[in-house]
Enzyme design. Sequence first.
Site, mmCIF file in Angstrom:
data_model
loop_
_atom_site.group_PDB
_atom_site.id
_atom_site.type_symbol
_atom_site.label_atom_id
_atom_site.label_comp_id
_atom_site.label_asym_id
_atom_site.label_seq_id
_atom_site.Cartn_x
_atom_site.Cartn_y
_atom_site.Cartn_z
ATOM 1 N N SER A 140 8.635 6.028 -1.903
ATOM 2 C CA SER A 140 7.843 5.306 -2.891
ATOM 3 C C SER A 140 8.757 4.472 -3.799
ATOM 4 C CB SER A 140 6.979 6.297 -3.679
ATOM 5 O OG SER A 140 6.001 5.639 -4.436
ATOM 6 N N ASP A 294 -1.071 5.398 4.267
ATOM 7 C CA ASP A 294 -0.710 5.050 2.885
ATOM 8 C C ASP A 294 -1.473 3.804 2.437
ATOM 9 O OD1 ASP A 294 0.543 4.500 0.471
ATOM 10 O OD2 ASP A 294 2.561 4.805 1.245
ATOM 11 N N HIS A 323 -0.244 8.461 0.814
ATOM 12 C CA HIS A 323 0.972 8.373 0.005
ATOM 13 C C HIS A 323 1.425 9.756 -0.463
ATOM 14 C CE1 HIS A 323 3.910 5.841 -1.957
ATOM 15 N NE2 HIS A 323 3.753 6.538 -3.074
#
Length: 355
Positions: A140, A294, A323
């Site tokens: 991320s 995601d 995610h």
Amino acid sequence: MYKNDFYTREIHGNYEIYDVGDFDLEDGGRIPDCKLAYKTFGELNEAKDNVIVIPTWFSGTSKDYESYIGVDRALNPAAYFIVIINQIGNGLSSSPHNSPEPISMSDFPKVRIADDVRAQHQLITEKFGIKEVALVVGGSMGAQQTYEWAVRYPDMVKRAAPIAGTAKNTTHDFLFTQTLIEAITSDPGWHNGNYNSNTEVADGLKRHADIWAVLGLSTEFYQQEKWTLFGVESAEEFVSGFLEPFFQGMDPNALLTMAWKWQRGDVSRMTNGNLQEALGRIKAKVFVMPIDEDMFFPPRDCKAEQKLIPNSELKVIHSIAGHFGLFGGEGSYYHDQIDKHLHELLAIGVADEIV
């Protein structure tokens, strides 16, 4: 400045503090006596070339990556010196709530991804004398920092593995993140960033968590009732019993600091906005590793960037958690994929691969 009991060693484990000193930021501000919280695993070898750098993700700390590390894993502390570095503004490193005047709370300056990486570079070079990094890997916002490392220090970084993140944030993702910001700032208790406790912004933090419940997971996660992966028995319990308490303890200004830089993550700032030129600077062997479900960083966005990176490959990770797959709730199903790709990447002789 106030004391927040969420950001303690009792919750996040032991870590060390590196004094960066007075640190000038890309957007013109300064963090006096800037501090980075970091944790190491393993030993630095004599050649100082067994180094793995791991930057943290949004709201996360060094504690979150411990499940990725082990002697039977790709990130093996018996073979590598692993340094997990907490990004600026994450609550452990210099952040709005733990910084004194003149940068306390609402006066905390704007921080860029590039600022994080420059400070991290100072840490590993000045503290440990490291000149070569075997691998930079992060998920991320950690992926954003991984790209920044590879572009900014191409001769130093030998391998890079950005997981569930992009080199340049998309407009769509910018808007996603804006809703997370407004959930907090719309709470009257936020008081323009000058509250006395995170508890005064409880409603905003709840809304922030509720948005994550929608965007952080996949539609199939709910369709298949996979909330059980997080130890709860219903969707309602997943939101009210896991996600909302998860964010309630955090500092609102810390989340806002990270969200602002997340929105503006962009390695092409180094090349006058030319992303192809920026990614073309990379000399590392790169595995781009998006998560298939995601909604923040979908594989198609990651693939478009991967095609611009010399000596790179796309390795899609499968996770119904979207995610939030980064948290490893699927256990070995998720971690075995990560380990497989990182084992392969670390086994590549980079001297032979890089021209």
